[in-house]
Motif scaffolding. Structure first.
Motif, short mmCIF file in Angstrom:
data_model
loop_
_atom_site.label_atom_id
_atom_site.label_comp_id
_atom_site.label_asym_id
_atom_site.label_seq_id
_atom_site.Cartn_x
_atom_site.Cartn_y
_atom_site.Cartn_z
N ILE A 142 6.70 -2.09 1.34
CA ILE A 142 7.86 -2.45 0.50
C ILE A 142 8.34 -1.22 -0.26
CG2 ILE A 142 8.68 -3.94 -1.35
CD1 ILE A 142 6.29 -5.82 -0.57
N ILE A 143 7.41 -0.43 -0.79
CA ILE A 143 7.77 0.76 -1.55
C ILE A 143 8.54 1.74 -0.67
CG2 ILE A 143 6.81 2.83 -2.65
CD1 ILE A 143 4.58 1.01 -3.75
N ARG A 144 8.06 1.98 0.55
CA ARG A 144 8.75 2.95 1.43
C ARG A 144 10.14 2.45 1.81
NH1 ARG A 144 9.83 2.85 6.81
NH2 ARG A 144 9.12 0.97 7.88
N ALA A 145 10.28 1.12 2.07
CA ALA A 145 11.59 0.58 2.43
C ALA A 145 12.55 0.64 1.25
CB ALA A 145 11.44 -0.87 2.92
N MET A 146 12.05 0.31 0.05
CA MET A 146 12.92 0.31 -1.13
C MET A 146 13.31 1.73 -1.52
SD MET A 146 12.33 -1.88 -4.62
CE MET A 146 12.31 -3.39 -3.66
N LYS A 147 12.41 2.67 -1.40
CA LYS A 147 12.76 4.07 -1.67
C LYS A 147 13.80 4.57 -0.68
CE LYS A 147 8.62 5.78 -4.03
NZ LYS A 147 7.45 6.71 -3.97
N MET A 189 -1.21 -9.33 -3.54
CA MET A 189 -0.59 -8.70 -2.37
C MET A 189 -1.47 -7.56 -1.88
SD MET A 189 3.08 -6.73 -2.23
CE MET A 189 4.04 -8.21 -2.53
N CYS A 190 -1.69 -7.49 -0.56
CA CYS A 190 -2.56 -6.44 -0.03
C CYS A 190 -1.85 -5.08 -0.12
CB CYS A 190 -3.00 -6.75 1.39
SG CYS A 190 -1.70 -6.82 2.61
N PRO A 191 -2.59 -4.02 -0.37
CA PRO A 191 -2.00 -2.69 -0.62
C PRO A 191 -1.12 -2.15 0.50
CG PRO A 191 -4.29 -2.73 -1.31
CD PRO A 191 -4.05 -4.01 -0.58
N PRO A 192 -1.48 -2.28 1.79
CA PRO A 192 -0.57 -1.76 2.83
C PRO A 192 0.79 -2.45 2.82
CG PRO A 192 -2.76 -2.15 3.73
CD PRO A 192 -2.75 -2.75 2.37
N CYS A 242 -9.02 -9.61 -2.28
CA CYS A 242 -9.99 -10.68 -2.50
C CYS A 242 -10.15 -11.01 -3.99
CB CYS A 242 -11.35 -10.33 -1.90
SG CYS A 242 -11.28 -9.92 -0.14
N SER A 243 -9.05 -10.98 -4.70
CA SER A 243 -9.07 -11.36 -6.11
C SER A 243 -7.65 -11.65 -6.56
CB SER A 243 -9.67 -10.24 -6.97
OG SER A 243 -9.80 -10.66 -8.32
N THR A 244 -7.53 -12.31 -7.70
CA THR A 244 -6.21 -12.65 -8.24
C THR A 244 -5.73 -11.56 -9.19
OG1 THR A 244 -7.06 -13.81 -10.20
CG2 THR A 244 -6.87 -15.07 -8.14
N ARG A 245 -4.44 -11.63 -9.54
CA ARG A 245 -3.87 -10.61 -10.43
C ARG A 245 -4.53 -10.63 -11.80
NH1 ARG A 245 1.08 -8.21 -9.34
NH2 ARG A 245 0.53 -7.02 -11.20
N GLN A 246 -4.96 -11.79 -12.25
CA GLN A 246 -5.54 -11.89 -13.60
C GLN A 246 -7.01 -11.53 -13.64
OE1 GLN A 246 -4.79 -15.39 -15.86
NE2 GLN A 246 -2.57 -15.12 -15.86
N GLU A 247 -7.60 -11.28 -12.50
CA GLU A 247 -9.02 -10.91 -12.49
C GLU A 247 -9.16 -9.44 -12.10
OE1 GLU A 247 -10.39 -14.03 -9.88
OE2 GLU A 247 -10.97 -15.28 -11.57
N MET A 248 -9.45 -9.16 -10.82
CA MET A 248 -9.63 -7.77 -10.39
C MET A 248 -8.62 -7.40 -9.31
SD MET A 248 -13.80 -7.79 -10.20
CE MET A 248 -13.89 -6.09 -9.65
N GLY A 249 -7.49 -8.11 -9.28
CA GLY A 249 -6.54 -7.91 -8.19
C GLY A 249 -5.30 -7.12 -8.53
N THR A 250 -5.26 -6.48 -9.68
CA THR A 250 -4.10 -5.65 -10.02
C THR A 250 -4.44 -4.18 -9.74
OG1 THR A 250 -3.30 -7.17 -11.71
CG2 THR A 250 -2.53 -4.90 -11.85
N LEU A 251 -3.74 -3.59 -8.79
CA LEU A 251 -3.97 -2.19 -8.42
C LEU A 251 -2.81 -1.32 -8.90
CD1 LEU A 251 -5.16 -2.62 -4.71
CD2 LEU A 251 -6.54 -2.62 -6.79
N ASP A 252 -3.04 -0.01 -8.83
CA ASP A 252 -1.97 0.92 -9.18
C ASP A 252 -0.76 0.75 -8.28
OD1 ASP A 252 -3.37 1.80 -6.98
OD2 ASP A 252 -3.42 3.91 -7.57
N LYS A 253 -0.99 0.31 -7.03
CA LYS A 253 0.10 0.08 -6.10
C LYS A 253 1.01 -1.05 -6.57
CE LYS A 253 0.35 3.14 -3.29
NZ LYS A 253 1.61 3.89 -3.13
N HIS A 254 0.42 -2.10 -7.14
CA HIS A 254 1.22 -3.21 -7.66
C HIS A 254 2.08 -2.76 -8.84
CE1 HIS A 254 -2.25 -5.77 -5.95
NE2 HIS A 254 -1.25 -5.75 -5.08
#
Length: 474
Positions: A410-415, A402-405, A195-207
């Motif tokens: 993507i991380i599990r498939a790429m790994k 992008m939502c964390p799940p 519920c936020s953009t990357r430039q505001e509060m939407g960047t997580l450690d997962k990203h």
């Protein structure tokens, strides 16, 4: 393993491949190939045979196809006449009397095909699915009482229908509980949305973790991920080019590339599909004549191409395009939506497929909606490029992150593809996809079907031509 092919019926363009390469490309029976010596094209930049099929349509098939559409059109006009005089029920929406003087939203003929031709075979599309899109899936049964104008669900399920249209190339869109353990964990930790953009509060450690992994997977300096694949093109191209820039776009580029180019305000010129002579001619003119009227040099010249073309199944002639872009000092934007994960020895796309250096491509774009069984897209390349987009991308400023799940999927498939999960399952999937693709194409050829594209492309367009065959084939 998911079905490796996407079978596309109709709306496919036959492309003449004349004058393909000055050094060693010939054409015979609709097949373009290199003139090989010891397995390698003589004087060609390709390290292995590059074979694509664009078989000519037999004359009798073309005549019968046009005749079929002609008869359908005649009956369509007859039925429209009967509807106008009340001899047949009008199922299509009609304007109210109060709106008769309004300017129409669309011309009536624009809806003619949908109303009279598509409606007869409409049940072949938009079928509701109620299972994972694997090699087989389950359909919700539906019936119609008014010749496909409306449908009603019966409550029954049609089991084990063969999947011929999904692009779940590597089978990572799956329901295996063991495979999805990490995704379930992230869902419980982060929830469903940001519920936020990357430039505001939407960047997580997962990203951040995902972006580092994407950059490592592609062999580039940095990457940025976005929540929607289509918007990765349409919202980022305008940030890279604008007025005074020139875009050279392949005539068969995806709608997202076309929209992004139009939104940018740059001048757009189209070159023939995968035709290097056409592209070089436009590059020469751009360098010699510059911008219209002022004759000033273009601020930027950028070439837009796809790795695998999603409706034709052809693979971009990347070595030749890279050679041209270096020769004329242009930039190259490569859309690997259908090629990343699907081609190359380890699934790293057409750059790996041709044995090239990722640094030869200025902007690497791809999506996670196909081979990775998820959603969203990425742009990768030099760190300066990615840092610029973090600030100027419309998607980063306005779109929800992008939502964390999904990021974890993507991380599990790429790994798995990289072998970081401690198994070789990812490589096995890539190699199996290649085998399935070549077997599927070879058998279709042997059965007499006309198919388009490269022998190594998992996108397999099969042409049926006659509209009457669609109802029986699907």
């Amino acid at each position: 393993m998911a079905n490796p092919s996407a079978v596309c019926n109709g709306h496919l363009h036959y492309q003449k491949q004349n004058n393909l390469l000055k050094s060693g490309i010939s054409k015979k029976n609709g097949i373009t190939k290199g003139i090989k010596k010891n397995g390698v094209s003589n004087g060609s930049p390709y390290k292995k045979p590059f074979i694509e099929h664009f078989e000519r349509t037999p004359m009798y098939v073309a005549v019968l196809t046009f005749l079929g559409f002609g008869v359908g059109t005649i009956f369509g006009y007859l039925r429209d006449f009967m509807r106008a005089w009340g001899l047949e029920k009008r199922n299509v929406a009609a304007e109210r009397e109060q709106q008769k003087d309004f300017v129409p939203l669309y011309q009536d003929f624009e809806n003619f095909y949908t109303r009279n031709l598509y409606m007869r075979i409409r049940d072949n599309w938009n079928r509701p699915i109620c299972s994972v899109p694997g090699p087989q899936f389950d359909l919700m049964e539906r019936v119609t009482d008014d010749y496909n104008w409306t449908f009603r669900l019966t409550g029954r399920t049609i089991k084990n229908v063969i999947n011929m249209g999904s692009y779940n190339y590597l089978g990572f869109a799956e329901t295996d509980a063991n495979a999805l353990k990490t995704v379930t964990k992230e869902l419980q930790k982060y929830g469903t949305g940001i519920c936020s953009t990357r430039q505001e509060m939407g960047t997580l450690d997962k990203h951040i973790e995902l972006e580092k992994l994407v950059a490592r997977f592609l062999g580039v300096e940095d990457a940025m991920v976005f929540g929607m694949g289509f918007a990765t093109n349409s919202m980022n191209i305008p940030a890279l080019v604008g007025k005074g820039c020139l875009i050279l776009s392949d005539e068969l580029n995806h709608a997202s590339l076309v929209l992004g180019a139009r939104l940018s305000g740059a001048t757009i010129r189209i070159f023939k599909h995968n035709n290097m002579q056409s592209l070089e001619s436009l590059l020469k003119d751009a360098i010699i004549y510059g911008q219209p009227r002022s004759r000033r040099a273009w601020r930027k010249i950028i070439i837009l191409v796809e790795g695998i073309y999603s409706m034709e199944g052809s693979i971009v002639r990347l070595p030749e395009i890279v050679s041209l872009k270096k020769k004329y000092k242009a930039y190259l934007y490569l859309d690997e939506a259908h090629s990343i994960g699907a081609v190359g020895a380890t699934g790293r796309g057409v750059v790996e497929y041709f044995g090239m250096n990722p640094d030869d491509v200025d902007v690497l774009m791809g999506t996670f909606t196909k081979s990775f069984g998820a959603a969203g897209g990425y742009i990768a390349g030099k760190k300066d490029l990615v840092d610029f987009l973090r600030t100027h991308s419309h998607s980063a400023v306005y779109a929800t992150s992008m939502c964390p799940p999904v990021a974890e999927q993507i991380i599990r498939a790429m790994k798995c593809l990289m072998g970081l999960d401690g198994t070789t399952q990812g490589l096995q999937r890539v190699h199996q996809l290649g085998k399935n693709t070549r077997y599927f194409r070879r058998r279709l050829h042997e059965m007499g079907f006309i198919i388009y594209g490269n022998d190594d492309s998992p996108v397999v367009p099969l042409l049926l031509f006659m509209p009457g065959l669609l109802q029986d084939a699907c």
